[in-house]
Structure formats: structure tokens, C-alpha cells
Write a protein that holds these residues in place. Sequence first.
Motif, PDB file in Angstrom:
ATOM      1  N   ILE A   1     -78.775  58.711  55.501  1.00 37.76           N
ATOM      2  CA  ILE A   1     -78.555  57.334  55.065  1.00 37.76           C
ATOM      3  C   ILE A   1     -79.903  56.620  55.069  1.00 37.76           C
ATOM      4  O   ILE A   1     -80.648  56.723  56.032  1.00 37.76           O
ATOM      5  CB  ILE A   1     -77.579  56.617  56.029  1.00 37.76           C
ATOM      6  CG1 ILE A   1     -76.218  57.309  56.023  1.00 37.76           C
ATOM      7  CG2 ILE A   1     -77.447  55.143  55.683  1.00 37.76           C
ATOM      8  CD1 ILE A   1     -75.286  56.838  57.128  1.00 37.76           C
TER       9      ILE A   1
ATOM     10  N   LEU B   1     -68.606  47.707  53.022  1.00 39.11           N
ATOM     11  CA  LEU B   1     -69.224  48.994  52.669  1.00 39.11           C
ATOM     12  C   LEU B   1     -68.496  49.691  51.525  1.00 39.11           C
ATOM     13  O   LEU B   1     -69.104  50.460  50.777  1.00 39.11           O
ATOM     14  CB  LEU B   1     -69.281  49.906  53.889  1.00 39.11           C
ATOM     15  CG  LEU B   1     -70.296  49.515  54.955  1.00 39.11           C
ATOM     16  CD1 LEU B   1     -70.061  50.303  56.234  1.00 39.11           C
ATOM     17  CD2 LEU B   1     -71.708  49.727  54.446  1.00 39.11           C
TER      18      LEU B   1
ATOM     19  N   TYR C   1     -70.005  49.619  47.908  1.00 43.89           N
ATOM     20  CA  TYR C   1     -71.274  50.269  47.552  1.00 43.89           C
ATOM     21  C   TYR C   1     -71.123  51.663  46.960  1.00 43.89           C
ATOM     22  O   TYR C   1     -72.115  52.328  46.682  1.00 43.89           O
ATOM     23  CB  TYR C   1     -72.200  50.304  48.770  1.00 43.89           C
ATOM     24  CG  TYR C   1     -72.595  48.927  49.236  1.00 43.89           C
ATOM     25  CD1 TYR C   1     -73.218  48.027  48.379  1.00 43.89           C
ATOM     26  CD2 TYR C   1     -72.338  48.513  50.529  1.00 43.89           C
ATOM     27  CE1 TYR C   1     -73.576  46.752  48.797  1.00 43.89           C
ATOM     28  CE2 TYR C   1     -72.691  47.246  50.963  1.00 43.89           C
ATOM     29  CZ  TYR C   1     -73.309  46.376  50.086  1.00 43.89           C
ATOM     30  OH  TYR C   1     -73.650  45.120  50.507  1.00 43.89           O
TER      31      TYR C   1
ATOM     32  N   LEU D   1     -80.080  50.030  53.210  1.00 42.90           N
ATOM     33  CA  LEU D   1     -78.707  49.553  53.355  1.00 42.90           C
ATOM     34  C   LEU D   1     -78.642  48.300  54.233  1.00 42.90           C
ATOM     35  O   LEU D   1     -77.888  47.365  53.935  1.00 42.90           O
ATOM     36  CB  LEU D   1     -77.815  50.662  53.926  1.00 42.90           C
ATOM     37  CG  LEU D   1     -76.314  50.391  53.923  1.00 42.90           C
ATOM     38  CD1 LEU D   1     -75.803  50.035  52.534  1.00 42.90           C
ATOM     39  CD2 LEU D   1     -75.565  51.612  54.457  1.00 42.90           C
TER      40      LEU D   1
ATOM     41  N   LYS E   1     -79.748  45.463  52.006  1.00 40.45           N
ATOM     42  CA  LYS E   1     -78.741  45.171  50.983  1.00 40.45           C
ATOM     43  C   LYS E   1     -77.571  44.387  51.564  1.00 40.45           C
ATOM     44  O   LYS E   1     -77.131  43.389  50.993  1.00 40.45           O
ATOM     45  CB  LYS E   1     -78.261  46.465  50.345  1.00 40.45           C
ATOM     46  CG  LYS E   1     -77.332  46.269  49.182  1.00 40.45           C
ATOM     47  CD  LYS E   1     -77.184  47.551  48.414  1.00 40.45           C
ATOM     48  CE  LYS E   1     -76.343  47.402  47.186  1.00 40.45           C
ATOM     49  NZ  LYS E   1     -76.844  46.485  46.196  1.00 40.45           N
TER      50      LYS E   1
END
Length: 141
Positions: free
Chosen positions: A53, A114, A117, A58, A61
Motif C-alpha cells: 500500500i 475506502l 477508491y 493514501l 488522498k
Amino acid sequence: MRNFYLFLINDNLYSLFKDNPYSIYNILKEICSLNNNDSMYGNNLFKSICSKIDADKLNRKIFIDYHRELCYKKDHKKHIYNNLYLNEETYMEIKNSYIKIKSNKDYSYFLRALSKYNLNLFVCDFKNHDYFFLENSKMLV
């Protein structure tokens, strides 16, 4: 409190196991229970199932998308959602190998966030033996 662990499943395995999540859950549960002598084997198995990841990307974002919401805040690397009206208290921490969500709700704010995404995220609550692919989850609608 529920403790959810989210893993980014690699594309090949996702297409093979999206309709049979129990197999992936079982493998991840076994990896978590390995002792230190088998850590190298567990690490290699984990890398063959899960993708890395991009935690920094992330984190940025999510912060950019949600920082204007009244109940959301970020404290260093921890995302916090505290909604007094819905009685929800949820914490999320994003690491390079997994995402951890701790919540007093079964279907937390960050799971819904989440899901937008389009990542191959596999959700496990090892304590409650609960698991599902985030995108297949009907409760997030």
C-alpha cells in the motif's frame, strides 16, 4: 470495539478468489499466527498474496477528500472520525502492509470512505471471524 485489518490483495489473486474469500481469510489468519521461526516463510507468503500500500499517497488522498468534514480530523498518521450524533468513534492507521481500523461500529465511516477508491481491499476482523472484500460489501451502500 471492532478491529478491522484491511489488506490490498494483488490483482491476480483477487480475480481468482473474489467469490471465495474464505480461502484468503484462512491464509491471512495462519500468517498472523506463525511463530518467529517461520517469519521468513510468512513474509514471503504475505508478499505473494498482498500488494504494498502506498501509505503516504493514501493518507494524503483521504485527508484531502475529508478534511472539511466536521467529525473528521487527522493526528499525525492517525485518521479520526468522531460523530456524537451517530455515536461513532473510529480510528484508522494506514501502513505499507495493511490498514487498521478500530471502531465501535460494525460498518464504520472509514470502510465506506475506502470503498470509493476501487482498491482490492480485503477486510478481516480476526477476533470476530468476519471477513469480506470491501467492494463486494452490500452494507456500505
